[in-house]
Design a protein around this motif. Structure first.
Motif: not given
Length: 590
Positions: A48, A50, A57, A60, A62, A80, A89, A104, A108
């Motif tokens: 990933v 970021v 954020i 992203i 990925a 995402k 998160l 994932t 992150l």
């Protein structure tokens, strides 16, 4: 009195504001920049990248992953979108894609540590779900379908076409089931693609191959239905579902007399499932995900009336005014259930099946008196990833001419034989694995390393597949005796030139292995399909132990037994789910 009331109101407002302030948690301000981290997902490496701007954020990336399209890839996309939208998160994982989801989120968090993220700040963020949560305790539909795989969506679309109000219940976060992770090939006699290649085929030959492939244990009535309605099913997929098939490819799987499998674009089940889902949604079929069926409700007359399911830890009732269709798949991932019906298939076997293949529908039907058939018949797929059990589609080079050799460099089986025979032969070899070997004559025909590029690259990184310009180099990398391997290839290439294989009686097209670069891939068997399930008739009605139809209950796909006998031929699963899915949906709507 007035002053006391005002004071109370003031205190209440102050407390309310304090509580509101506490509940509105926000992501800790992060240091601007771009951060990268890698981890291991379900299928292999996952990276990933970021981007943080103004402490939040913003993006992203990925895309560098090899997760299954429509399962792991969908979970990544959901995470995402939720992270960016909610700036948190503190998320749960996607049901049915737990490993991909967790990987994932792990990547992150690792990436953002450099930006100032801590475990405490994650714990303080708003808790969000990427799973579907229902608001009502009861819903009413004409037809309730259990399972959103190929059979389930096919049945739902057909029932909707007949005027029924239809709901599909899916216990995971995505549609697709085992169909999604299949190669998608569908056996059909008499297609336009067969005719273009001058292949002579017939319903009777297809029926004969299917019965023989299952040692004549399959129900002839069901096999006749499968064979006679296969062409209609294919034409429906092309005309109504708008599926795209590779126009210059008709594949011959093991156990078939002729090439009859048409292959969807991409050589995976994604083409089918993405198109089925779109058509179902366009037609007004409702799909409730993260909702696992637990129990079938029967009235005092023995008629199926409803389904009890669980969503977000709560019980929900789904009234089925006309019928219920079971399309919940087999039990390949349920080790305890495998051992119950056939102790040979215990923990030592990995599986190609998704985790949702746990036999729920079979057990629910059994609880209300449904008969079961062929439950001990469990199939293993011969060429899987030895580390994960995931089916290898690069190894489909076998169908184009690749050969199997053991650690000693010797051939030991008909590479185009039945899956069960090949699997058992591999398990009898030193180490219980084998190598698939091929060169450019095979690769230029099937293009498996290019068609399944992500898997190919991941297999190389995992040291399960080697590419080399010489047989000597392949032998060195795999520790196979080079003299024996070269003698094996010399003999085999001689058979190809002579037009027959007296050593192993290999079927299908024979192709030499003389031109490099060469490929050698380590493979091992894994459980793949359960032929047993609830007993049905040609109308897809579920039968009780007296052989009578259970009123308003139908079944299609791997949840139903009796079609394949002791062994399912490659390409027959997709034919099965579409043929009997359409029958079940149409009859349920009546």
């Amino acid at each position: 009195m007035f002053r006391k009331t005002v004071l109370n109101l003031t205190l209440a407002c102050t407390l309310a504001l304090a509580v509101a302030g506490c509940s509105q948690k926000k992501m800790t301000s992060l240091k601007d920049g771009t951060y990268t981290a890698s981890t291991t997902g379900h299928n292999g490496p996952l990276e990933v990248k970021v981007t943080v701007a103004l402490g939040k954020i913003k993006d992203i990336d990925a895309t560098k992953n090899v997760e299954t399209k429509g399962i792991g890839s969908l979970a990544i996309e959901k995470i995402k979108n939720k992270v960016i939208a909610k700036q948190t998160l503190n998320l749960d994982t996607a049901t049915g894609a737990t490993i991909s989801s967790a990987a994932t989120l792990r990547a992150l968090k690792d990436a953002l540590k450099e930006a100032g993220l801590t475990k405490e700040s994650v714990d303080g963020m708003p808790k969000e779900s990427i799973n579907q949560v229902l608001s009502e305790k009861e819903y009413q539909y004409d037809v309730v379908v259990i399972g959103a795989g190929g059979a389930g969506l096919t049945a739902a679309i057909q029932a909707r076409a007949k005027g029924a109000k239809v709901l599909v219940l899916e216990k995971t976060s995505q549609v697709g089931g085992n169909t999604l992770v299949s190669g998608g090939g569908i056996n059909v006699p008499g297609t336009d693609l067969q005719k273009k290649k001058g292949i002579t085929d017939s319903v009777e030959l297809y029926k004969k191959d299917t019965l023989k492939g299952g040692d004549n244990v399959g129900n002839p009535e069901l096999v006749d239905t499968l064979s006679s309605k296969a062409l209609d099913a294919y034409q429906w997929l092309v005309k109504d579902v708008k599926m795209n098939f590779i126009q210059d490819r008709v594949q011959q799987f093991g156990g078939h007399s002729v090439a009859r499998a048409v292959i969807p674009v991409g050589n995976s089940g994604y083409e089918m499932m993405s198109k089925l889902e779109k058509l179902a949604m366009d037609k007004g079929v409702d799909i409730f995900k993260n909702t696992g069926a637990k129990k079938l409700m029967v009235d005092d007359k023995g008629v199926i009336t409803a389904v009890i399911a669980e969503n977000a830890g709560k019980e929900v009732r789904f009234i089925a005014k006309k019928a219920v269709v079971l399309a919940s798949g087999g039990f390949g991932s349920n080790i305890a259930m495998r051992k119950e019906y056939n102790p040979a298939y215990d923990e030592k076997y990995k599986t190609t099946c998704i985790s949702a293949s746990s036999g729920d529908g079979i057990n629910m039907a059994k609880d209300i008196g449904a008969a079961l058939v062929d439950m001990k018949q469990i199939q293993v797929y011969p060429t899987c990833n030895p580390q994960t059990g995931i089916i290898s589609y690069v190894a489909n080079a076998r169908f184009d001419g690749g050969i199997l050799v053991n650690q000693e460099g010797k051939r030991f089986v008909n590479d185009m034989g039945r899956r069960d025979v090949i699997s058992n032969a591999i398990l009898a070899q030193p180490g219980k694995y084998a190598y698939l070997l091929w060169g450019q004559e095979v690769e230029k025909n099937g293009h498996m390393t290019k068609m399944h590029k992500n898997e190919f690259e991941n297999l190389k990184k995992s040291a399960l597949l080697f590419e080399a310009n010489s047989i000597e180099e392949l032998a060195e990398k795999t520790k196979i005796d080079v003299t024996t391997l070269k003698k094996t290839l010399e003999a085999y290439n001689g058979y190809v030139k002579a037009g027959s294989d007296p050593e192993q009686q290999r079927g299908g097209k024979l192709r030499t292995i003389l031109q490099g670069p060469f490929y050698i891939q380590k493979v091992a068997p894994a459980t793949h399909h359960t032929m047993g399930g609830v007993k049905i008739n040609s109308k897809a009605e579920v039968l009780n132990k007296d052989g009578k139809a259970i009123q308003h209950l139908f079944a299609a796909g791997e949840v139903a037994g009796g079609v394949h006998g002791t062994n399912r031929l490659g390409g027959n699963a997709i034919t099965d789910i579409v043929v009997f899915g359409r029958i079940a949906g149409e009859n349920a709507a009546k």
